[in-house]
Motif scaffolding. Structure first.
Motif, PDB file in Angstrom:
ATOM      1  N   VAL A   5     -22.136 -67.536  46.361  1.00 17.57           N
ATOM      2  CA  VAL A   5     -22.952 -66.400  47.250  1.00 17.57           C
ATOM      3  C   VAL A   5     -23.531 -66.854  48.488  1.00 17.57           C
ATOM      4  O   VAL A   5     -24.132 -67.939  48.492  1.00 17.57           O
ATOM      5  CB  VAL A   5     -24.124 -65.895  46.157  1.00 17.57           C
ATOM      6  N   ARG A   6     -23.597 -66.067  49.610  1.00 14.74           N
ATOM      7  CA  ARG A   6     -24.189 -66.385  50.836  1.00 14.74           C
ATOM      8  C   ARG A   6     -24.613 -65.266  51.462  1.00 14.74           C
ATOM      9  O   ARG A   6     -25.239 -65.343  52.838  1.00 14.74           O
ATOM     10  CB  ARG A   6     -23.175 -67.008  51.662  1.00 14.74           C
ATOM     11  N   LYS A   7     -24.508 -64.283  50.599  1.00  9.21           N
ATOM     12  CA  LYS A   7     -25.198 -62.784  51.475  1.00  9.21           C
ATOM     13  C   LYS A   7     -26.330 -62.207  50.653  1.00  9.21           C
ATOM     14  O   LYS A   7     -26.174 -62.352  49.414  1.00  9.21           O
ATOM     15  CB  LYS A   7     -24.169 -61.877  51.663  1.00  9.21           C
ATOM     16  N   ALA A   8     -26.985 -61.413  51.444  1.00 11.94           N
ATOM     17  CA  ALA A   8     -28.438 -60.795  50.926  1.00 11.94           C
ATOM     18  C   ALA A   8     -28.520 -59.514  51.285  1.00 11.94           C
ATOM     19  O   ALA A   8     -28.744 -59.312  52.588  1.00 11.94           O
ATOM     20  CB  ALA A   8     -29.709 -61.759  50.984  1.00 11.94           C
ATOM     21  N   VAL A   9     -28.702 -58.598  50.480  1.00 11.04           N
ATOM     22  CA  VAL A   9     -29.146 -57.208  51.152  1.00 11.04           C
ATOM     23  C   VAL A   9     -30.544 -56.989  50.544  1.00 11.04           C
ATOM     24  O   VAL A   9     -31.086 -57.051  49.536  1.00 11.04           O
ATOM     25  CB  VAL A   9     -28.114 -56.207  50.246  1.00 11.04           C
ATOM     26  N   VAL A  10     -31.162 -56.564  51.581  1.00 16.07           N
ATOM     27  CA  VAL A  10     -32.629 -56.281  51.330  1.00 16.07           C
ATOM     28  C   VAL A  10     -33.060 -54.897  51.664  1.00 16.07           C
ATOM     29  O   VAL A  10     -33.025 -54.163  52.790  1.00 16.07           O
ATOM     30  CB  VAL A  10     -33.543 -56.975  52.451  1.00 16.07           C
ATOM     31  N   GLY A 124     -16.709 -57.175  49.991  1.00 16.39           N
ATOM     32  CA  GLY A 124     -16.060 -57.763  48.701  1.00 16.39           C
ATOM     33  C   GLY A 124     -16.535 -59.111  48.359  1.00 16.39           C
ATOM     34  O   GLY A 124     -15.877 -59.584  47.122  1.00 16.39           O
ATOM     35  N   GLU A 125     -17.543 -59.760  48.820  1.00 19.73           N
ATOM     36  CA  GLU A 125     -18.233 -60.809  48.213  1.00 19.73           C
ATOM     37  C   GLU A 125     -19.560 -60.660  47.222  1.00 19.73           C
ATOM     38  O   GLU A 125     -19.828 -59.727  47.220  1.00 19.73           O
ATOM     39  CB  GLU A 125     -18.819 -61.716  49.518  1.00 19.73           C
ATOM     40  N   ARG A 152     -21.073 -69.127  38.178  1.00 22.75           N
ATOM     41  CA  ARG A 152     -20.531 -69.783  36.902  1.00 22.75           C
ATOM     42  C   ARG A 152     -19.868 -68.415  36.023  1.00 22.75           C
ATOM     43  O   ARG A 152     -18.591 -68.599  35.464  1.00 22.75           O
ATOM     44  CB  ARG A 152     -21.691 -70.313  36.195  1.00 22.75           C
ATOM     45  N   THR A 153     -20.520 -67.177  35.776  1.00 20.37           N
ATOM     46  CA  THR A 153     -20.149 -66.343  35.048  1.00 20.37           C
ATOM     47  C   THR A 153     -19.193 -65.199  35.604  1.00 20.37           C
ATOM     48  O   THR A 153     -18.497 -64.637  35.010  1.00 20.37           O
ATOM     49  CB  THR A 153     -21.212 -65.547  34.436  1.00 20.37           C
ATOM     50  N   GLY A 154     -19.270 -65.085  36.976  1.00 20.43           N
ATOM     51  CA  GLY A 154     -18.710 -64.037  37.765  1.00 20.43           C
ATOM     52  C   GLY A 154     -19.215 -62.686  37.305  1.00 20.43           C
ATOM     53  O   GLY A 154     -18.756 -61.720  37.858  1.00 20.43           O
ATOM     54  N   ALA A 216     -39.022 -56.557  31.789  1.00 21.35           N
ATOM     55  CA  ALA A 216     -38.838 -55.596  32.754  1.00 21.35           C
ATOM     56  C   ALA A 216     -37.878 -56.099  33.866  1.00 21.35           C
ATOM     57  O   ALA A 216     -38.038 -57.416  34.221  1.00 21.35           O
ATOM     58  CB  ALA A 216     -39.996 -54.995  33.321  1.00 21.35           C
ATOM     59  N   VAL A 217     -37.125 -55.215  34.497  1.00 20.25           N
ATOM     60  CA  VAL A 217     -36.291 -55.691  35.497  1.00 20.25           C
ATOM     61  C   VAL A 217     -37.381 -55.916  36.952  1.00 20.25           C
ATOM     62  O   VAL A 217     -37.842 -54.684  37.243  1.00 20.25           O
ATOM     63  CB  VAL A 217     -35.143 -54.723  35.841  1.00 20.25           C
ATOM     64  N   ILE A 218     -37.187 -56.824  37.476  1.00 17.36           N
ATOM     65  CA  ILE A 218     -37.944 -56.982  38.895  1.00 17.36           C
ATOM     66  C   ILE A 218     -37.101 -57.345  40.027  1.00 17.36           C
ATOM     67  O   ILE A 218     -35.831 -57.459  39.814  1.00 17.36           O
ATOM     68  CB  ILE A 218     -39.135 -57.902  38.741  1.00 17.36           C
ATOM     69  N   GLY A 219     -37.670 -57.154  41.208  1.00 12.80           N
ATOM     70  CA  GLY A 219     -36.734 -56.924  42.450  1.00 12.80           C
ATOM     71  C   GLY A 219     -35.902 -58.169  42.906  1.00 12.80           C
ATOM     72  O   GLY A 219     -35.598 -58.180  44.039  1.00 12.80           O
ATOM     73  N   ARG A 220     -35.184 -58.796  42.099  1.00 11.58           N
ATOM     74  CA  ARG A 220     -34.184 -59.674  42.343  1.00 11.58           C
ATOM     75  C   ARG A 220     -32.955 -59.744  41.703  1.00 11.58           C
ATOM     76  O   ARG A 220     -33.068 -59.720  40.323  1.00 11.58           O
ATOM     77  CB  ARG A 220     -34.689 -61.061  42.450  1.00 11.58           C
ATOM     78  N   TYR A 221     -31.740 -59.675  42.503  1.00  7.50           N
ATOM     79  CA  TYR A 221     -30.329 -59.443  41.671  1.00  7.50           C
ATOM     80  C   TYR A 221     -29.421 -60.039  42.398  1.00  7.50           C
ATOM     81  O   TYR A 221     -29.746 -60.497  43.386  1.00  7.50           O
ATOM     82  CB  TYR A 221     -29.962 -57.972  41.816  1.00  7.50           C
ATOM     83  N   VAL A 222     -28.321 -60.558  41.721  1.00 11.35           N
ATOM     84  CA  VAL A 222     -27.287 -61.192  42.161  1.00 11.35           C
ATOM     85  C   VAL A 222     -25.995 -60.423  41.526  1.00 11.35           C
ATOM     86  O   VAL A 222     -25.807 -60.420  40.274  1.00 11.35           O
ATOM     87  CB  VAL A 222     -27.156 -62.868  41.796  1.00 11.35           C
ATOM     88  N   PHE A 223     -25.365 -59.732  42.435  1.00 11.27           N
ATOM     89  CA  PHE A 223     -24.120 -58.891  41.671  1.00 11.27           C
ATOM     90  C   PHE A 223     -22.901 -59.435  42.070  1.00 11.27           C
ATOM     91  O   PHE A 223     -22.420 -59.882  43.290  1.00 11.27           O
ATOM     92  CB  PHE A 223     -24.301 -57.619  42.577  1.00 11.27           C
ATOM     93  N   ASN A 224     -21.933 -59.109  41.208  1.00 13.66           N
ATOM     94  CA  ASN A 224     -20.610 -59.214  41.296  1.00 13.66           C
ATOM     95  C   ASN A 224     -20.296 -57.597  42.257  1.00 13.66           C
ATOM     96  O   ASN A 224     -20.859 -56.878  42.038  1.00 13.66           O
ATOM     97  CB  ASN A 224     -19.756 -58.982  39.997  1.00 13.66           C
ATOM     98  N   PRO A 225     -19.397 -57.916  43.313  1.00 16.84           N
ATOM     99  CA  PRO A 225     -19.220 -56.722  44.109  1.00 16.84           C
ATOM    100  C   PRO A 225     -18.753 -55.469  43.150  1.00 16.84           C
ATOM    101  O   PRO A 225     -18.821 -54.195  43.990  1.00 16.84           O
ATOM    102  CB  PRO A 225     -18.282 -57.154  45.327  1.00 16.84           C
ATOM    103  N   ALA A 226     -18.418 -55.431  42.135  1.00 27.09           N
ATOM    104  CA  ALA A 226     -18.061 -54.408  41.523  1.00 27.09           C
ATOM    105  C   ALA A 226     -19.013 -53.220  41.459  1.00 27.09           C
ATOM    106  O   ALA A 226     -18.878 -52.139  40.955  1.00 27.09           O
ATOM    107  CB  ALA A 226     -17.353 -54.812  39.962  1.00 27.09           C
ATOM    108  N   VAL A 227     -20.244 -53.723  41.388  1.00 24.56           N
ATOM    109  CA  VAL A 227     -21.335 -52.686  41.136  1.00 24.56           C
ATOM    110  C   VAL A 227     -21.396 -51.703  42.558  1.00 24.56           C
ATOM    111  O   VAL A 227     -21.870 -50.676  42.296  1.00 24.56           O
ATOM    112  CB  VAL A 227     -22.947 -53.496  41.599  1.00 24.56           C
ATOM    113  N   LEU A 228     -20.705 -52.084  43.421  1.00 26.19           N
ATOM    114  CA  LEU A 228     -20.410 -51.028  44.656  1.00 26.19           C
ATOM    115  C   LEU A 228     -19.530 -50.010  44.091  1.00 26.19           C
ATOM    116  O   LEU A 228     -19.695 -48.919  44.509  1.00 26.19           O
ATOM    117  CB  LEU A 228     -20.111 -51.731  45.846  1.00 26.19           C
TER     118      LEU A 228
END
Ligand code: UTP
Length: 312
Positions: A5-10, A124-125, A152-154, A216-228
């Protein structure tokens, strides 16, 4: 193991209605917390996790954010003439923060919509999402560990906070099953000591009795690009907004080979939520008290202020 992971969306394009009237002309993400705007703490957090490609989602009323991260030659020249190196360094620091891109959201149709606007930039990353108005204490950063779990999990990884049961209605609630780091699918190092859960479903701002847990879900996430792709077919949910939580719930029910699977990590550190007035005030006091330059004088004054109020 998936790619690193090297990208962050804010996302920082919201209306900030809880902070009116200040947020009428100034983006709430630009309101200073001591002497830095909230958005700078958020970008610093992304950079500290090695995510040096950052994309801010903004809207046309929020150019101040772009100016904040751009060089300011006239100001720098004036500070140079005065020989004010410390302030010059502070100004330059904001424009040397990795590679920062800006994408307009247009209509703020919800957090899910804001994240979806980054699709072309994400390319796509796997990518992280950090909300633009809340940030973690630098001593408690956890984004790097979340990235290791994603790699690790993808799947996708979300940050969780245990809240008192009556407060879960302000957040997204998750249905969790505890999992040990060694039992996670895939290969690759995951730091020790994390409380990890496999998440089977989520609901946004649940009505009393409908919450799955008080995590509770708080404001940090790391996504598989499938979320898009999922976001493209996610209908407007609570409040008529496209909810990121709804898309994460879909990801949780998808097979790993399609980019599905969601894991949650429980956060036990300090978090500052500057989008809410009371939480904002607490953040300013706590961060000012921690500063080596301001903290000693400020806490002495604060103790005196509180004791005179107590005696009044
Ligand atoms: P919030 O719900 O806290 O932001 O979203 P908001 O809608 O601006 O705030 P209020 O409730 O009206 O006061 C969390 C983050 O997501 C961004 C916000 O800018 C904030 O940083 N966001 C939210 C977007 O970028 N676009 C949206 O459509 C909604």
């Amino acid at each position: 193991m998936t790619s690193r992971v090297r990208k962050a969306v804010v996302p920082a394009a919201g209306l900030g209605t809880r902070f009116l009237p200040a947020s009428k002309a100034i983006p709430k993400e630009m309101i200073p917390v001591v002497d830095k705007p909230a958005i700078q703490y958020v970008v610093d957090e992304a950079l500290a996790a090695g995510l040096d490609h950052v994309c801010l989602i903004t809207n046309p009323g929020k150019e101040a954010m772009e100016r904040h991260f751009a060089p300011a030659p006239d100001l720098e020249a004036a500070l140079e003439r005065k020989g004010d190196q410390a302030r010059l360094d502070a100004v330059r620091e904001t424009s040397s923060k990795g590679e920062i891109a800006f994408v307009n959201q247009g209509d703020p149709k919800g957090l899910g919509h804001a994240v979806g606007r980054a699709e072309e930039w994400v390319d796509g990353e796997p990518f992280a999402v950090l909300l633009g108005d809340d940030f973690l204490d630098a001593d408690d950063y956890i984004l790097d560990a979340m990235c290791r779990i994603q790699e690790r999990t993808g799947g996708s990884v979300i940050l969780l906070l245990e809240v008192p049961p009556h407060m879960i209605q302000m957040y997204g609630s998750v249905d969790p099953t505890s999992v040990a780091a060694v039992d996670l699918p895939g290969e690759g190092e995951v730091p020790d000591g994390l409380e990890i859960h496999r998440i089977s479903r989520l609901n946004e701002k649940p009505a009393p009795g409908e919450e799955y847990s008080n995590l509770a879900v708080i404001g940090r996430y790391v996504f598989n690009p499938a979320v898009l792709d999922v976001l493209k077919t996610t209908p407007p949910g609570r409040g008529g907004e496209i909810q990121l939580t709804d898309a994460i719930s879909t990801l949780a029910s998808m097979p790993a080979e399609d980019g599905g699977g969601v894991y949650g990590v429980v956060f036990r550190g300090h978090r500052y939520d500057t989008g809410d007035k009371l939480e904002y005030l607490k953040a300013v006091v706590q961060l000012a008290a921690k500063r080596t330059d301001l903290g000693p004088d400020f806490t002495t004054w604060l103790q005196g202020f509180v004791s005179t109020r107590d005696n009044a």
